[in-house]
Design an enzyme around this catalytic site. Structure first.
Site, short mmCIF file in Angstrom:
data_model
loop_
_atom_site.label_atom_id
_atom_site.label_comp_id
_atom_site.label_asym_id
_atom_site.label_seq_id
_atom_site.Cartn_x
_atom_site.Cartn_y
_atom_site.Cartn_z
N LYS A 81 -18.40 36.04 19.42
CA LYS A 81 -18.81 35.27 18.25
C LYS A 81 -19.94 34.37 18.72
O LYS A 81 -19.88 33.15 18.65
CB LYS A 81 -17.60 34.46 17.73
N TYR A 89 -6.73 30.92 25.56
CA TYR A 89 -5.33 30.68 25.95
C TYR A 89 -5.24 30.13 27.38
O TYR A 89 -4.23 30.31 28.06
CB TYR A 89 -4.50 31.97 25.84
N ASP A 118 -15.90 38.88 13.36
CA ASP A 118 -15.60 39.01 11.93
C ASP A 118 -16.10 40.37 11.41
O ASP A 118 -15.41 41.07 10.67
CB ASP A 118 -16.17 37.84 11.12
N ASP A 120 -3.50 43.46 16.53
CA ASP A 120 -2.49 43.52 15.46
C ASP A 120 -3.04 44.29 14.27
O ASP A 120 -2.34 45.09 13.65
CB ASP A 120 -2.07 42.10 15.00
N ASP A 170 -6.39 39.64 20.63
CA ASP A 170 -5.01 39.48 20.16
C ASP A 170 -4.96 39.80 18.67
O ASP A 170 -4.13 40.58 18.19
CB ASP A 170 -4.58 38.03 20.44
MN MN Z 1 -0.29 38.97 19.43
#
Ligand code: MN
Ligand code: NAD
Length: 358
Positions: free
Chosen positions: A187, A136, A220, A248, A244
């Protein structure tokens, strides 16, 4: 009397509904405790404001925000503004501008709450998200726009300083928890540069924390571990994008997105830190009065702790756990309570705590 200046930015959708509930609870606590006062100023920065003015944050806005002890943020995102415009217009300029590089996301199943996992009670995690760079960083571009050869690049930026400081922060958190266990998530099989550097710096920093147990998981693979063996995780450190997504998942596994809190910290306290529920604007329930305010209450507890008001933070968490144990649930948790009734229930528990202590 200790006084804290709080900048409230309710934003969009259910943001104003949960922030007003959160402030009601904070004012109740401050009024009872006697030890501290909150000076709250409201900032109307939102997508409606943007559509009217052409900007989310007015000129000099960050300079004004900088005077506050903490920022209490709702959500940003509206149906009539592209999400990348709203996110980059409001939340990211604050988080990045104030170098809030450590995003702390605790997850556990509160008493009475039903996890979709059979072994959900084993969830007791803190996800540490790098919050200032990575995927980001805003690095990339569009070339040959509209032509058949149009190109879009999205470049993740990892700096040694940025990676080292988030690892150090994560080790500090892990060291203070009973299990003292930190899992590195990257990763670095498929991504050979930035991710491999993440791994290398992690093990360099690890040398300074010999009492913290460490392990490593690909992003993963860690999703399956979160679902199948939740007890094997304690603190997790991951990049901006990875964490992020994982947080969730962690929120859903803990019962609902409506209970998950987060703190965007500038650990050096050169700038104010920002506290917000993880969830977004939730268009589907906006205006219905049923948004779960618990994420915002838990967020408020994190803010109080950051401000140094630990007893008040603990009282608030105890009150939250008491009302979840009593099954005072909004529809996302399978109940019929409203934002207002959950808020009243919490304020009543807080009042009873005071009576009991007296
Ligand atoms: Mn989020
Ligand atoms: P969302 O979090 O708004 O909603 C996802 C689902 O969870 C919805 O069904 C919603 O009703 C439910 N939900 C969320 N919070 C809840 C609560 N407190 N109580 C009960 N149910 C709740 O995510 P989305 O739908 O992907 O995004 C909607 C908008 O919010 C988009 O514009 C997005 O960009 C924005 N967004 C903003 C933030 C932020 O401000 N930090 C975070 C995520 C999404």
């Amino acid at each position: 009397m200790r006084e804290y200046k709080i900048a409230a930015i309710p934003g969009d959708g259910i943001g104003p509904e949960v922030i007003s509930a959160g402030l009601q609870v904070l004012e109740t606590l401050a009024g009872q405790d006697g030890g501290f006062k909150l000076g709250v100023e409201h900032f109307p920065w939102s997508s409606d404001y943007y559509l009217e003015k052409g900007y989310y944050i007015p000129e000099g806005g960050l300079e004004r925000l900088k005077q506050f002890d903490a920022i209490f943020f709702g959500a940003v995102g509206a149906l009539n503004v592209p999400d990348h415009v709203s996110l980059w217009g409001l939340r990211l300029p604050i988080a990045q501008g104030f170098d809030q590089y450590a995003n702390v996301r605790p997850a556990r199943v509160l008493p009475g709450v039903k996890s979709p996992l059979a072994n959900g009670k084993d969830i007791d995690w803190v996800i540490i998200r790098e919050n200032s760079e990575g995927e980001y960083a805003g690095n990339g571009g569009r070339t040959h726009r509209g032509l058949p050869i149009e190109t879009g690049t999205e470049t993740a930026v990892f700096t040694r300083a940025g990676v080292e400081r988030i690892h150090r922060f994560a080790f500090e958190i892990a060291q203070k928890r009973p299990r003292k266990h930190l899992t590195l998530v990257t990763k670095s099989n498929a991504q050979r540069f930035g991710m491999v550097m993440w791994d290398e710096i992690f093990y360099e920093v690890a040398k300074d924390y010999p009492d913290v147990k460490v392990d490593r998981e690909l992003v993963d693979a860690v999703t399956t571990r979160m679902v199948l063996k939740p007890h094997t995780l304690d603190v997790v450190v991951a990049t901006n994008l990875h964490a992020d997504i994982l947080s969730d998942l962690a929120a859903a596994l803990s019962g609902s997105l409506g209970i998950a809190p987060t703190a965007n910290l500038n650990p050096e306290r050169l700038f104010p830190s920002m506290f917000e529920p993880i969830h977004g604007s939730a268009f589907d329930i906006t205006g219905k009065g049923v948004a779960n305010p618990i994420a915002t209450f838990w967020t408020a507890a994190m803010m109080l702790e950051h401000l140094g008001e630990k007893p008040a933070a603990e009282r608030l968490m105890a009150a939250i756990e008491q009302i979840t144990a009593n099954g005072v649930f909004t529809p996302d948790l399978g109940g019929h309570a409203t934002t207002a009734s959950v808020t009243e229930a919490i304020c009543k528990v807080l009042a009873d705590q005071v009576k009991k202590a007296a």
